[in-house]
Design a protein around this motif. Structure first.
Motif, short mmCIF file in Angstrom:
data_model
loop_
_atom_site.label_atom_id
_atom_site.label_comp_id
_atom_site.label_asym_id
_atom_site.label_seq_id
_atom_site.Cartn_x
_atom_site.Cartn_y
_atom_site.Cartn_z
N CYS A 48 0.34 -1.25 -0.19
CA CYS A 48 0.51 -0.08 -0.05
C CYS A 48 0.85 1.18 0.10
O CYS A 48 0.27 2.46 -0.65
CB CYS A 48 -0.69 0.23 0.92
SG CYS A 48 -2.62 -1.01 1.03
N VAL A 52 1.21 3.75 -2.66
CA VAL A 52 1.26 5.18 -2.88
C VAL A 52 2.06 6.07 -3.31
O VAL A 52 1.40 7.16 -4.34
CB VAL A 52 0.73 5.55 -1.84
CG1 VAL A 52 0.58 7.14 -1.31
CG2 VAL A 52 -0.77 4.80 -1.00
N CYS A 58 -4.63 5.48 -3.82
CA CYS A 58 -4.77 6.70 -3.57
C CYS A 58 -4.55 8.19 -4.82
O CYS A 58 -4.28 9.25 -4.20
CB CYS A 58 -4.57 7.12 -2.03
SG CYS A 58 -4.28 6.10 -0.80
N ASN A 59 -5.41 7.75 -5.73
CA ASN A 59 -4.55 8.28 -6.89
C ASN A 59 -6.16 9.69 -6.42
O ASN A 59 -5.86 10.05 -7.71
CB ASN A 59 -4.40 7.88 -7.78
CG ASN A 59 -5.71 6.85 -8.36
OD1 ASN A 59 -6.53 6.98 -7.63
ND2 ASN A 59 -5.60 6.55 -9.36
N GLU A 61 -8.47 12.76 -4.74
CA GLU A 61 -8.33 13.85 -3.79
C GLU A 61 -9.71 14.30 -3.48
O GLU A 61 -10.16 14.62 -4.48
CB GLU A 61 -7.27 14.69 -3.46
CG GLU A 61 -6.82 15.28 -1.77
CD GLU A 61 -6.14 15.29 -1.76
OE1 GLU A 61 -5.79 17.06 -0.59
OE2 GLU A 61 -5.22 15.80 -2.70
N LEU A 65 -9.21 13.85 2.06
CA LEU A 65 -8.86 11.91 2.06
C LEU A 65 -8.47 12.39 0.98
O LEU A 65 -9.42 12.56 -0.05
CB LEU A 65 -10.51 11.74 1.84
CG LEU A 65 -11.35 11.67 3.06
CD1 LEU A 65 -12.58 10.79 2.83
CD2 LEU A 65 -10.34 10.86 4.76
N ARG A 66 -7.61 11.09 0.27
CA ARG A 66 -6.79 10.77 -0.93
C ARG A 66 -7.38 9.65 -0.69
O ARG A 66 -7.49 8.36 0.00
CB ARG A 66 -5.09 10.99 -0.40
CG ARG A 66 -4.63 12.01 -0.79
CD ARG A 66 -3.48 11.75 -1.14
NE ARG A 66 -2.96 11.23 -1.78
CZ ARG A 66 -1.85 10.62 -2.21
NH1 ARG A 66 -0.54 10.79 -1.00
NH2 ARG A 66 -0.87 10.47 -3.31
N TYR A 67 -7.75 8.68 -2.32
CA TYR A 67 -8.86 7.85 -1.93
C TYR A 67 -8.42 6.90 -3.84
O TYR A 67 -7.92 7.98 -4.18
CB TYR A 67 -10.06 7.64 -1.22
CG TYR A 67 -10.91 8.31 -2.25
CD1 TYR A 67 -11.65 7.95 -3.02
CD2 TYR A 67 -10.87 9.88 -2.13
CE1 TYR A 67 -12.16 8.90 -4.05
CE2 TYR A 67 -11.36 10.81 -2.87
CZ TYR A 67 -12.71 10.00 -3.81
OH TYR A 67 -13.03 11.55 -4.76
N ASP A 83 -10.53 -0.66 -2.54
CA ASP A 83 -10.05 0.12 -1.77
C ASP A 83 -8.76 0.85 -0.57
O ASP A 83 -8.60 0.23 0.13
CB ASP A 83 -11.22 0.91 -1.65
CG ASP A 83 -12.19 1.37 -2.37
OD1 ASP A 83 -12.98 2.14 -3.20
OD2 ASP A 83 -13.01 0.09 -2.36
N VAL A 85 -7.69 3.82 1.47
CA VAL A 85 -8.51 5.34 1.78
C VAL A 85 -6.36 5.86 2.28
O VAL A 85 -5.98 5.12 3.23
CB VAL A 85 -8.68 5.29 2.13
CG1 VAL A 85 -9.22 7.24 2.79
CG2 VAL A 85 -10.23 5.52 1.18
N SER A 86 -6.30 7.24 2.54
CA SER A 86 -5.09 8.14 3.00
C SER A 86 -5.53 8.88 4.07
O SER A 86 -6.06 9.83 3.15
CB SER A 86 -3.85 8.10 2.34
OG SER A 86 -3.11 8.78 2.88
N LEU A 140 -2.86 4.92 6.83
CA LEU A 140 -3.55 3.61 4.93
C LEU A 140 -4.70 3.41 5.95
O LEU A 140 -4.21 2.12 6.42
CB LEU A 140 -2.88 3.52 4.67
CG LEU A 140 -1.04 3.95 3.68
CD1 LEU A 140 -0.70 3.48 2.87
CD2 LEU A 140 -2.29 5.22 2.53
#
Length: 156
Positions: A48, A52, A58-59, A61, A65-67, A83, A85-86, A140
């Motif tokens: 992960c 990223v 996580c491409n 935003e 959130l980045r997801y 999925d 998510v950051s 993450l």
């Protein structure tokens, strides 16, 4: 690490859980079988982080959130969508899990939690709902959704 390598890694997990009910027993089993620090946990966490860093996880935003959904529910992932998510000290959008949700919590900061839980696995049963929250730093979270089912609560 490539998306194809990541799919194979995830499939090794989903192949062992696909026939199990999403409940407290699965939560306990996951945390006993692949706890924080175990080779499988560490391989998933490293994959992960690499995804990223390479930009294929996580491409997207929005709202702090980045997801991104890297895989729809596929036969290769035993019917689970995937999925990642950051999040950092934030609550995400409220949603319901029609078929349940399995989360792998990977803190990026010591002491970071997801829904009050430290590094490890978290299982939500069918029909459950929450506003996913990361506190005490960044983390993450890998989400496995049976059949990719998720219903976001309309915001009013």
């Amino acid at each position: 690490m490539s998306p194809q390598d990541f799919e194979r890694l995830v499939a090794g997990v989903t192949g062992q859980i696909a026939a199990r009910p999403l409940d407290d027993a699965l939560d306990a089993w996951l945390n006993a079988t692949w706890p924080n620090g175990s080779p499988t946990f560490e391989a998933l966490a490293q994959a992960c982080r690499a995804g990223v860093a390479q930009g294929w996880l996580c491409n997207r935003e929005a709202g702090g959130l980045r997801y991104g959904r890297i895989f729809k529910a596929l036969p290769a992932t035993h019917g689970f969508s995937v999925d990642v998510v950051s999040m950092k000290d934030i609550a995400g959008p409220h949603h319901t899990h029609p078929n349940g949700e399995i989360d792998l919590i990977m803190p990026l900061a010591e002491g970071a939690t997801f829904d009050g839980r430290p590094a490890g696995w978290c299982v939500y049963g069918p029909g459950s709902a929450h506003r996913p929250t990361v506190a005490n730093g960044a983390a993450l979270v890998l989400y496995l959704l049976p059949q990719g089912a998720i219903e976001f609560t309309p915001q009013v």
